[in-house]
Design a protein around this motif. Structure first.
Motif, PDB file in Angstrom:
ATOM      1  N   VAL A  77       0.859  -1.194   0.000  1.00 31.75           N
ATOM      2  CA  VAL A  77       0.000   0.000   0.000  1.00 31.75           C
ATOM      3  C   VAL A  77       0.891   1.240   0.000  1.00 31.75           C
ATOM      4  CG1 VAL A  77      -1.763   1.290   1.285  1.00 31.75           C
ATOM      5  CG2 VAL A  77      -1.788  -1.217   1.320  1.00 31.75           C
ATOM      6  N   ILE A  78       0.584   2.178  -0.900  1.00 37.21           N
ATOM      7  CA  ILE A  78       1.225   3.503  -0.826  1.00 37.21           C
ATOM      8  C   ILE A  78       0.122   4.465  -0.389  1.00 37.21           C
ATOM      9  CG2 ILE A  78       2.601   5.256  -1.991  1.00 37.21           C
ATOM     10  CD1 ILE A  78       3.569   3.241  -3.970  1.00 37.21           C
ATOM     11  N   HIS A  79       0.365   5.092   0.752  1.00 35.62           N
ATOM     12  CA  HIS A  79      -0.708   5.823   1.440  1.00 35.62           C
ATOM     13  C   HIS A  79      -0.506   7.346   1.355  1.00 35.62           C
ATOM     14  CE1 HIS A  79      -3.557   7.114   4.314  1.00 35.62           C
ATOM     15  NE2 HIS A  79      -2.815   7.043   5.382  1.00 35.62           N
ATOM     16  N   ARG A 117       1.303  -6.317   4.793  1.00 38.88           N
ATOM     17  CA  ARG A 117       2.106  -5.577   5.776  1.00 38.88           C
ATOM     18  C   ARG A 117       3.221  -4.748   5.148  1.00 38.88           C
ATOM     19  NH1 ARG A 117       1.817  -9.399  11.039  1.00 38.88           N
ATOM     20  NH2 ARG A 117      -0.115 -10.351  10.377  1.00 38.88           N
ATOM     21  N   ARG A 118       3.040  -4.399   3.874  1.00 43.07           N
ATOM     22  CA  ARG A 118       4.002  -3.478   3.256  1.00 43.07           C
ATOM     23  C   ARG A 118       3.324  -2.126   3.067  1.00 43.07           C
ATOM     24  NH1 ARG A 118       5.135  -7.556  -1.085  1.00 43.07           N
ATOM     25  NH2 ARG A 118       6.908  -8.788  -0.365  1.00 43.07           N
ATOM     26  N   LEU A 119       3.891  -1.104   3.692  1.00 39.91           N
ATOM     27  CA  LEU A 119       3.264   0.228   3.657  1.00 39.91           C
ATOM     28  C   LEU A 119       4.305   1.321   3.407  1.00 39.91           C
ATOM     29  CD1 LEU A 119       0.750   2.113   4.289  1.00 39.91           C
ATOM     30  CD2 LEU A 119       1.569   2.130   6.642  1.00 39.91           C
ATOM     31  N   ASN A 171       6.566  -4.208   7.049  1.00 43.21           N
ATOM     32  CA  ASN A 171       7.624  -3.571   6.279  1.00 43.21           C
ATOM     33  C   ASN A 171       7.125  -2.167   5.948  1.00 43.21           C
ATOM     34  OD1 ASN A 171       9.810  -3.105   4.678  1.00 43.21           O
ATOM     35  ND2 ASN A 171       9.749  -5.142   3.735  1.00 43.21           N
ATOM     36  N   ILE A 172       7.636  -1.185   6.686  1.00 44.95           N
ATOM     37  CA  ILE A 172       7.088   0.182   6.610  1.00 44.95           C
ATOM     38  C   ILE A 172       8.171   1.154   6.171  1.00 44.95           C
ATOM     39  CG2 ILE A 172       6.088   2.080   7.971  1.00 44.95           C
ATOM     40  CD1 ILE A 172       4.879  -0.089   9.843  1.00 44.95           C
ATOM     41  N   THR A 173       7.841   1.986   5.187  1.00 42.25           N
ATOM     42  CA  THR A 173       8.772   3.046   4.782  1.00 42.25           C
ATOM     43  C   THR A 173       8.067   4.389   4.926  1.00 42.25           C
ATOM     44  OG1 THR A 173       9.900   1.593   3.230  1.00 42.25           O
ATOM     45  CG2 THR A 173      10.226   3.951   2.928  1.00 42.25           C
ATOM     46  N   ILE A 174       8.700   5.260   5.683  1.00 45.35           N
ATOM     47  CA  ILE A 174       8.182   6.619   5.868  1.00 45.35           C
ATOM     48  C   ILE A 174       9.003   7.546   4.979  1.00 45.35           C
ATOM     49  CG2 ILE A 174       8.072   8.522   7.530  1.00 45.35           C
ATOM     50  CD1 ILE A 174       7.625   6.320   9.736  1.00 45.35           C
TER      51      ILE A 174
END
Ligand code: NAD
Ligand code: UFG
Length: 333
Positions: A77-79, A117-119, A171-174
């Motif tokens: 997901v790209i939020h 769980r990839r964001l 797996n989160i990228t800010i």
């Protein structure tokens, strides 16, 4: 991969959708069009020659989220979905906390339920606040933010850190954006602010197009070479490509929580930006010097080393192209 793009009809989201489709990904967009137009979707399709799957709905609506995750095999997901006006957030803080913070919580709950769980999350350089000085690097303290909009970004970052701490399977990228400007060079996509723009670039381009009479430069008594504030302007297509790099890295490496600045590392003053725009457009920008705007920092630009080293991301486009593409978009729309 199949990517759910929340806020995919917006300014940065639409440009990112074009780059994702161009790189061979499939996308599903969720947008409620509260700050965008439905025809953006057909424009993305026209540029890419690909079909886009669209859900019109709100990220806070659990039913819509569950429908999307049931009907689509979403890999990441790209939020982008969020409200972004600093002045509006000062007037209506609850609207901002509900839309941005509660919206992100609802999205993460649905992701957890469906084991996605990839964001990648759209944060902002605003989280650095005024505790440190430019160039800002990702290890600097955050949170000393002076408006509710900025606080929503800070709170969401903290929530994402807690989610990862509780379950390292995420797996989160800010991504902390600096100042995105410019438009797609087809002139089919660009920034379309509702009402009088708050941000400098759409303001300049509307003065050039004679839609607005005069730009006020907010202060020329800062401690900078020409007295006006310095910002790190980044072409929106470069910014969009930063998301592709983040997605690649996310899939190549194991789980984790990573934070990256997306900027060019180079700052321009307000007067330099006006002059670059005049050169690119051939239009004179009518401006006057006014008082400082509350909350503005004198100098903001990114330390880009971490994104360069770990993502292989480097902005390609300079200030001339940012101004030319903005002007072409303004003229044609
Ligand atoms: P934008 O307003 O053009 O796009 C946001 C999109 O999200 C719009 O299409 C809007 O309709 C949609 N949206 C908003 N709330 C929603 C909801 N509850 N449910 C469904 N859709 C919703 O803004 P943008 O400039 O493209 O910014 C994208 C993201 O990047 C935002 O989160 C913003 O805060 C962040 N950001 C933007 C900037 C900037 O200068 N543009 C800088 C830093 C961070
Ligand atoms: N400015 C003017 N006149 C205007 C508008 C802006 O002189 O009419 C000046 C501001 O004082 C500032 C510069 O132009 O020095 C840039 O202002 P913007 O409002 O375009 O951008 P900001 O740097 O204030 O903030 C933007 C986004 C925020 C985001 C931040 C990240 O609006 O949402 O970048 O750095 F958090």
């Amino acid at each position: 991969m199949n990517i759910l793009v929340t806020g995919g009809a917006g300014y940065i989201g639409s440009h990112t959708c074009v780059q994702l489709l161009g790189a061979g990904h499939d996308i599903v967009i969720l947008d409620n069009f509260c700050n965008s137009q439905a025809d953006v979707i057909s424009r993305v399709e026209k540029i890419t020659g690909k079909k886009v799957k669209l859900y019109v709905g709100d990220i806070r609506d659990k039913k819509v989220l569950e429908k999307i995750f049931c009907e689509n095999q979403v890999d990441a997901v790209i939020h982008f979905a969020g409200l972004k006006s600093v002045s509006e957030s000062v007037k209506n803080p609850l609207t901002y906390f509900d839309n941005n913070v509660a919206g992100t919580v609802a999205l993460c709950q649905a992701m957890q339920k469906f084991n996605v769980r990839r964001l990648i999350f759209s944060s902002s350089a605003t989280v650095y606040g005024n505790s440190s000085e430019a160039p800002y690097d990702e290890s600097m303290p955050t949170g000393n933010v002076c408006n509710p909009y900025g606080r929503t970004k800070y709170f969401i970052e903290e929530i994402l850190k807690d989610i990862f701490a509780a379950d390292p399977g995420w797996n989160i990228t800010i991504l902390r954006y600096f100042n995105p400007i410019g438009a797609h060079d087809s002139s089919l996509l660009g920034e379309e602010p509702c009402g009088v723009p708050n941000n400098i670039m759409p303001y300049i381009s509307q003065v050039a197009a004679k839609k607005l009479p005069l730009l006020t430069v907010f202060g020329n008594d800062y401690d900078t070479p020409d007295g006006t504030c310095i910002r790190d302007y980044i072409h929106v297509v470069d910014l969009a490509n930063g998301h592709l790099k983040a997605l690649e890295k996310m899939c190549d490496s194991g789980n984790g929580l990573n934070i990256y600045n997306l900027g060019t590392g180079k700052g321009y003053s307000v007067l330099e930006l006006i002059s670059a725009f005049e050169k690119a457009s051939g239009q004179k920008i009518n401006y006057k010097i006014g008082a400082r705007r509350a909350g503005d920092l004198p100098i903001v630009f990114a330390d880009t080393k971490k994104a360069e080293k770990e993502l292989g991301f480097r902005a390609k486009f300079g200030i001339e192209k940012m101004c030319t593409d903005t002007w072409n978009w303004q003229k044609n729309n």
